[in-house]
Scaffold this active site. Structure first.
Site, PDB file in Angstrom:
ATOM      1  N   ASP A  79       0.870  -1.305   0.055  1.00 25.16           N
ATOM      2  CA  ASP A  79       0.125   0.098   0.135  1.00 25.16           C
ATOM      3  C   ASP A  79       0.803   1.238   0.144  1.00 25.16           C
ATOM      4  O   ASP A  79       2.060   1.150   0.337  1.00 25.16           O
ATOM      5  CB  ASP A  79      -0.998   0.057   1.122  1.00 25.16           C
ATOM      6  CG  ASP A  79      -0.001  -0.102   2.673  1.00 25.16           C
ATOM      7  OD1 ASP A  79       0.598  -0.967   2.499  1.00 25.16           O
ATOM      8  OD2 ASP A  79      -0.654   0.554   3.406  1.00 25.16           O
ATOM      9  N   GLU A 146       0.403  -1.248   5.531  1.00 18.50           N
ATOM     10  CA  GLU A 146       1.295  -0.808   6.547  1.00 18.50           C
ATOM     11  C   GLU A 146       1.013   0.627   7.019  1.00 18.50           C
ATOM     12  O   GLU A 146       1.229   0.871   8.094  1.00 18.50           O
ATOM     13  CB  GLU A 146       2.432  -0.902   5.723  1.00 18.50           C
ATOM     14  CG  GLU A 146       3.672  -0.821   6.531  1.00 18.50           C
ATOM     15  CD  GLU A 146       4.306   0.988   6.813  1.00 18.50           C
ATOM     16  OE1 GLU A 146       4.881   1.129   7.680  1.00 18.50           O
ATOM     17  OE2 GLU A 146       3.592   1.634   6.137  1.00 18.50           O
TER      18      GLU A 146
END
Length: 488
Positions: A79, A146
């Site tokens: 991400d 994350e």
């Protein structure tokens, strides 16, 4: 690959990075990039799996002659932070990132670049596809989410990985080797209220703070950058004697980004208008003088507009909110006594919203010391509870305790000195790396973090050094050729 990037080396990284950046991949919206990674592994005929939470693991056998060396886990997160300038027209849900070269830097057009952690992902992809690079057995771990909770790392079960060494490719200075990091916790304050009508012939104004650099709320929290929410609130505090009506606030964005922009809608009664505007002008000038070195693009405006049947915060709650945000700690809270120059504990007042009867404040507190993290979180809790808010904690994750006798650290130090004729900086960082979380289920795994130089992460100023990516790749491939032998 586009004409813009095809000239860059190493080609495998930039080609993979461009392919990755064509895919929208916001935290908690990683479905497309997860499938992209699965397809990538299967196309290479490598063992590929997706775990229960969405992490992707791809395994590649050792090169000929490297079978007796320890297995290495290469880890990066899929991400990226989605942030854009207010004047940039861009749909993160459907558009890929548009990139351009600026000297030694690759940048994006008015948005975050995604080099955090896309360059790490692209490097791992390059290694998985390469046939000419010598390496031990590899396990590529691509984690999800994350940036907004580390739920991918938290959800990875013990026993899935078999590696002895983990290389996290998520550090943002190419001369640093990270052996520790801060933990973090999200603080959220909420309350509801009944908006009250504006009385008299009050004049509407929009007070706006913009033009700040913003950036990573861990790696750049010590740089003295302006926090738009705090600056806006500072001006509102000066207006308290003039009994302003506070209609709306919308400031900041993601918890892990220092707020660049914040604005408030307010109304001023005619008898106070001239004095209030004079106070705003004085305070704005004072703020600009204070931040002239670090925030040369700061712009604070207060422009009149037509109010239409607006309602405002009750006066008492208005005062309590302004005082609470003013009092709430923001920025560096305590420096480490054990590591010179390391921020131990900090807080980022990331988001402030007042609208339609709901008030929300979001913070991210970080610390390398668990007790200090709890202490600051409790201080913020008390601060916001004093104005009547309900305060909750979530997303708590541990730090990563440095291990000075790490075997892979020694390999890195030797490789770095051989390649670049200088010593690297061995550091712990104030950002939240996934190593601490992964280490809970894999306590015997030897871990280290490194990466290329990335500046302005989590903001539209994000950029990655081209020369640094070359240096990073050289170091990574050299280390993989010098992984220690298995002990059994």
């Amino acid at each position: 690959m586009s004409l813009m990037l095809e000239q860059l080396e190493p080609k495998s990284i930039w080609e993979n990075f461009e392919a990755l950046n064509a895919i929208p991949r916001a935290s908690k919206k990683e479905e497309r990039v997860i499938q992209f990674m699965i397809d990538f592994g299967l196309k290479l005929n490598l063992e590929t799996q997706k775990d229960a939470v969405g992490n992707v693991i791809i395994r590649k056998p050792a090169s000929v002659g490297m079978e007796k060396h320890k297995t290495v886990v290469l880890q990066s997160h899929l991400d990226m932070v989605h942030q854009k300038n207010n004047d940039t027209v861009f749909d993160f849900d459907s558009e890929g990132i548009s990139m351009w070269i600026d000297g030694d830097w690759v940048r994006a057009e008015g948005t975050t670049l995604g080099a955090d952690n896309g360059i790490g992902v692209a490097a791992i992809m390059g290694l998985l596809a390469a046939s000419h690079i010598s390496h031990p057995a590899l396990e590529a771990l691509f984690t999800i989410d994350e940036e907004t909770g580390m739920t991918g790392a938290m959800g990875l079960q013990g026993g899935v990985l078999t590696g002895d060494i983990l290389l996290n490719l998520d550090t943002e200075q190419d001369d640093e080797i990270d052996i520790g990091c801060a933990g973090g916790i999200d603080i959220t304050a909420k309350l509801t209220y009944t908006p009250e009508p504006i009385k008299g012939q009050a004049v509407g104004y929009k007070l706006a703070v913009k033009g700040l650099h913003g950036g990573h709320s861990g790696m750049e929290i010590h740089k003295g950058l302006g926090n738009a929410n705090k600056l806006l609130n500072r001006v509102l505090y000066r207006l308290m004697p003039y009994d302003i009506y506070l209609v709306e606030i919308d400031g900041g964005g993601l918890r892990n980004a220092i707020p660049r922009e914040s604005w408030a809608t307010l109304a001023i009664l005619p008898q106070y208008e001239a004095a209030a505007l004079s106070v705003i002008e004085d305070e704005v000038q004072a703020i600009k003088n204070e931040l002239s070195t670090t925030e040369d693009g700061l712009d604070i405006t207060c422009l009149s507009f037509e109010l239409e049947k607006a309602k405002a915060l009750p006066g008492l709650l208005r005062d309590q909110l302004i005082k609470a945000v003013y009092a709430a700690p923001n920025g560096v809270y305590r420096m480490s006594a054990d590591f010179e120059g390391l921020v131990e504990t900090s807080n980022n007042i990331a988001r402030v919203v007042v609208r339609n009867g709901e008030l929300v404040i979001k913070c991210l507190t970080r610390s390398s010391v668990e007790s200090s993290k709890t202490d600051l979180a409790n201080a913020l809790k008390c601060c916001f509870e004093l104005m009547g808010a309900n305060v909750s904690f979530s997303g708590d994750y541990p730090g990563w305790t440095p291990k000075a006798d790490s075997e892979i650290l020694k390999v890195f130090q030797i490789s770095y000195e051989e390649l670049f004729q200088e010593q690297p900086s061995v550091v712990a960082c104030h950002a939240g790396l996934e190593c601490g979380i992964l280490g809970k289920n894999y306590p015997a795994m030897d871990m280290i973090s490194f990466g290329p130089t990335i500046l302005g992460a989590h903001s539209p100023q994000e950029r990655v050094s081209i020369r640094s990516v070359q240096k990073f790749w050289t170091l990574l491939t050299h280390v993989l050729q010098n992984i220690p032998l298995k002990t059994k």
